[in-house]
Design a protein around this motif. Sequence first.
Motif, PDB file in Angstrom:
ATOM      1  N   TYR A  80      57.867  47.046  44.668  1.00 53.04           N
ATOM      2  CA  TYR A  80      57.024  46.227  45.550  1.00 53.04           C
ATOM      3  C   TYR A  80      55.578  46.255  45.074  1.00 53.04           C
ATOM      4  O   TYR A  80      55.087  47.272  44.600  1.00 53.04           O
ATOM      5  CB  TYR A  80      57.105  46.756  46.983  1.00 53.04           C
ATOM      6  N   GLY A  81      54.880  45.143  45.245  1.00 48.01           N
ATOM      7  CA  GLY A  81      53.448  45.119  44.983  1.00 48.01           C
ATOM      8  C   GLY A  81      53.047  44.098  43.942  1.00 48.01           C
ATOM      9  O   GLY A  81      53.838  43.700  43.085  1.00 48.01           O
ATOM     10  N   SER A  82      51.807  43.657  44.036  1.00 51.03           N
ATOM     11  CA  SER A  82      51.247  42.690  43.108  1.00 51.03           C
ATOM     12  C   SER A  82      49.730  42.877  43.054  1.00 51.03           C
ATOM     13  O   SER A  82      49.112  43.188  44.068  1.00 51.03           O
ATOM     14  CB  SER A  82      51.576  41.257  43.581  1.00 51.03           C
ATOM     15  N   PRO A  83      49.092  42.718  41.887  1.00 57.01           N
ATOM     16  CA  PRO A  83      49.650  42.336  40.582  1.00 57.01           C
ATOM     17  C   PRO A  83      50.402  43.458  39.891  1.00 57.01           C
ATOM     18  O   PRO A  83      51.081  43.231  38.901  1.00 57.01           O
ATOM     19  CB  PRO A  83      48.403  41.945  39.789  1.00 57.01           C
ATOM     20  N   TYR A  84      50.297  44.694  40.397  1.00 54.18           N
ATOM     21  CA  TYR A  84      51.050  45.809  39.839  1.00 54.18           C
ATOM     22  C   TYR A  84      51.964  46.376  40.912  1.00 54.18           C
ATOM     23  O   TYR A  84      51.606  46.430  42.091  1.00 54.18           O
ATOM     24  CB  TYR A  84      50.105  46.903  39.329  1.00 54.18           C
TER      25      TYR A  84
END
Length: 290
Positions: A80-84
């Motif tokens: 899960y998560g963005s950009p990382y």
Amino acid sequence: MTAQLDAGSIARLSLHDSTHFNIQHSQTLHRLVLLQHWDIPNGSKVLELGCGQGDTTTVLASAVGEQGKVVALDPAPLEYGSPYTLGQAQGHISQGPLGKQITWLQQSPLDFLSSLPVNDSTAFDETVLAHCLWYFTSPSLILDTFRAIKQHSKRLLLAEWSLVASRPSAQPHVLAALAQAALECRKPKSTSNIRTVLGPKRLTELALAAGWQLETEALVPGGEGLLDGQWEVSACLSPRFERQVEEQVSNVRERGVVHALRDACEASVRFVQGGREGVRCMDVWVASFV
């Protein structure tokens, strides 16, 4: 070493795009301001719930020093998560100089707390929840979590968006958050970062009901470099948001409420110098309970 230089050194330990280092730097500076209100002693053992990619974790680990410990927990999967992703960000921090002071856990807060010895109030000196309370699925879950923390921690330290805009340029952020919450609470299951919106008054009531006593509280203006307000406004005014309202909100009157909040957000941006790029973050409520 000055606070600004310290913020820079800590920020560089997080996984970030070097061409946009100012974004990470601003997030770290903000966490250092929160830390000043919490007054966490060197050598403390800290439990952080909702650690995410570790923006607060690195600041906590720096504060407790080599003799301290931070147990950083998040229920989201490592993908899960963005950009990382959480896995990428947490793994990067672990390889740095603060890594030995941090233990990462992927587990729900209640599951973890229930695994600890019963009524061991000395397990942690402080438990921190920073900008994660709106991720909880309901006020009752927050109450249960506060009660569980009371059995294992000496202090409860909170920081969350306050729904207060002391600057007019932050008003769109407040309206965007309320609009998104009005949509998300009508979904059977939400994966949004705004699921349960509670202001300082209601969060304090939950903490008191869980047996905590308010020690200190303050409102902190959102830092100039924080872009959370702009991100939330963009999400609220996006075509995707409009589509979700039509798909998820079947009741015409309820749909009208969500549309009204979204339209109010859009209208408020027109009075901000610079438009969306001029939107600032709402104030942050920071509190400690004993």
